[in-house]
Design an enzyme around this catalytic site. Structure first.
Site, short mmCIF file in Angstrom:
data_model
loop_
_atom_site.label_atom_id
_atom_site.label_comp_id
_atom_site.label_asym_id
_atom_site.label_seq_id
_atom_site.Cartn_x
_atom_site.Cartn_y
_atom_site.Cartn_z
N ILE A 128 0.84 -1.20 0.00
CA ILE A 128 0.00 0.00 0.00
C ILE A 128 0.87 1.25 0.00
CG2 ILE A 128 -1.95 -1.11 1.16
CD1 ILE A 128 -1.10 0.56 3.70
N ASP A 129 2.16 1.10 0.40
CA ASP A 129 3.03 2.28 0.55
C ASP A 129 3.53 2.83 -0.80
OD1 ASP A 129 2.76 1.67 3.23
OD2 ASP A 129 4.70 0.68 3.39
N MET A 171 -0.89 5.78 6.73
CA MET A 171 0.30 4.91 6.69
C MET A 171 1.23 5.31 5.55
SD MET A 171 -1.01 1.09 7.55
CE MET A 171 -1.13 0.51 9.24
N GLY A 172 2.24 4.50 5.33
CA GLY A 172 3.16 4.76 4.23
C GLY A 172 4.62 4.54 4.60
N ARG A 173 4.83 4.27 5.90
CA ARG A 173 6.19 4.08 6.41
C ARG A 173 7.06 5.29 6.06
NH1 ARG A 173 7.69 -1.92 6.26
NH2 ARG A 173 6.95 -1.99 8.40
N HIS A 279 -4.91 0.29 10.13
CA HIS A 279 -5.02 -0.88 9.24
C HIS A 279 -6.29 -0.91 8.41
CE1 HIS A 279 -1.82 -1.97 11.98
NE2 HIS A 279 -1.38 -2.75 11.02
O1 F6P Z 1 4.09 -1.59 4.70
C1 F6P Z 1 2.72 -1.53 4.88
C2 F6P Z 1 2.38 -0.98 6.24
O2 F6P Z 1 0.96 -0.92 6.34
C3 F6P Z 1 3.00 0.37 6.57
O3 F6P Z 1 2.35 1.45 5.94
C4 F6P Z 1 2.90 0.38 8.07
O4 F6P Z 1 3.89 1.20 8.67
C5 F6P Z 1 3.15 -1.06 8.42
O5 F6P Z 1 2.84 -1.83 7.27
C6 F6P Z 1 2.33 -1.55 9.59
O6 F6P Z 1 2.74 -2.84 9.88
P1 F6P Z 1 1.97 -3.86 10.82
O7 F6P Z 1 0.83 -4.42 10.04
O8 F6P Z 1 2.98 -4.89 11.16
O9 F6P Z 1 1.46 -3.10 12.00
#
Ligand code: F6P
Length: 349
Positions: A128-129, A171-173, A279
């Protein structure tokens, strides 16, 4: 003897994974290949957990979110004897090809396994990022942007009714793609992303100017990886408190929205509320665009595997599905370039 292809999904789940699994399986079965689904990403190759995939198993999965194969962030390079176990499973299961569907972490492992051990693997760019190099878009991104945009639209009406500032954390890291796209689409008044860190003071000035100009509500979109940045030069990354990093060394992000919301309220005096989308951006059914992209990627990956063109990744260039080197695609992150941010900035304040 029939040829055999394995499919695995690794990393965070993402809308469209099942559409890829369906496309790879359909094309492979049409060519009389046997198909095996690897359970839970690289973990399934470490533990030897695979299951047969046939027409019945893939029936009805096109619109379903998540992944029927399960996923983990297992890094076999960080597991004791992990690589030996992966190689042994591939041998024992008689896999002639493997399709790895994942982001930079999952595909980084695929690139290494191909480079170091000649593993016959091809990649499909998922996240998704949208931060994978070598492709214009990853599948899953369009769905996340659609969900975030809808949320911003909804927050607009309540912001307007209450004369509030609404901060939306997406999100997006370490890449601001979701923030920039949903922020532009949703008409955000300020968008904060990791790549081009506007200071907290500057963001507050933009809001104050907007309110001085007669608007009494605002929408601020902040990407989870944005570091609170101050004019003194100080920067603070807000990450999940003291939680361990995953096997790929990533910290758990989240929480910058709350910190920013407090700063805005204190500095401007405008009543502020914060929404963290989390999420929700990853769950549920993929958009038609993601279903089509995932399907095209899946067919391409199957073709690459059947042709023995390993170490490649299906990619989108313009409107064409092409293939690129897995190694190059995973070498650097694709972050938001300045011209994209300028498009967003044109509507600040
Ligand atoms: O890489 C996809 C992502 O949804 C990021 O945007 C987010 O930082 C991370 O995964 C969240 O991870 P998790 O599902 O382990 O909490």
């Amino acid at each position: 003897m029939a040829q055999r292809i394995g499919i695995l999904t690794g990393g965070g789940d993402c809308p469209g994974l099942n559409a890829v699994i369906r496309a790879v399986t359909r094309r492979s079965l049409d060519r009389d290949w046997e198909v095996a689904g690897v359970r839970e990403g690289w973990r399934g190759l470490v533990t030897g957990s695979l299951e047969p995939l046939g027409r019945r198993e893939i029936s009805g999965i096109l619109p379903r979110g998540g992944t029927i194969l399960g996923t983990t962030r297992t890094n076999p390079y960080k597991v004791d004897g992990g690589i030996e176990k992966v190689l042994a499973t591939l041998e024992r299961e008689g896999l002639d090809a493997l399709v790895a569907i994942g982001g930079e972490d999952t595909l980084g492992v695929a690139a290494r396994l191909h480079g170091e051990h000649g593993v016959p693997v091809v990649g499909v760019p998922k996240t998704i990022d949208n931060d994978l190099s070598g492709t214009d878009y990853t599948f899953g991104f369009d769905t996340a942007v659609t969900i975030a945009t809808e949320a911003i639209d909804r927050l607009h009406t309540t912001a307007e009714s209450h004369n509030r500032v609404m901060v939306v954390e997406v999100m997006g890291r370490h890449a601001g793609w979701i923030a920039v796209h949903s922020g532009i689409a949703g008409g955000a008044d300020v968008i904060l992303i990791p790549e081009h860190p506007v200071s907290v003071e500057d963001a507050c000035r933009q809001l104050a100017q907007r309110h001085a100009g007669g608007k009494d509500f605002s929408i601020v979109v902040v990407s989870e990886g944005y570091e609170l940045t101050y004019e003194t030069g100080e920067r603070k990354l807000v990450a999940g408190e003291a939680r361990a990093t995953d096997q790929f060394g990533h910290v758990v992000l989240g929480g910058v929205g709350d910190a920013l919301g407090r700063e805005i309220e204190e500095r401007t005096g405008f009543e502020t509320r914060v929404t963290v989308l989390g999420h929700v951006q990853r769950g549920g059914t993929p958009t038609p665009r993601d279903r089509v992209l995932a399907t095209r990627y899946g067919l391409k990956a199957a073709d690459l595997a059947h042709e023995g063109r390993f170490g490649r990744m299906a990619a989108l260039h313009g409107d064409a599905i092409v293939d690129v080197s897995l190694e190059e695609a995973t070498a650097t992150l694709k972050t938001v370039p300045p011209d994209w941010y300028d498009t967003a900035r044109a509507f600040f304040g």
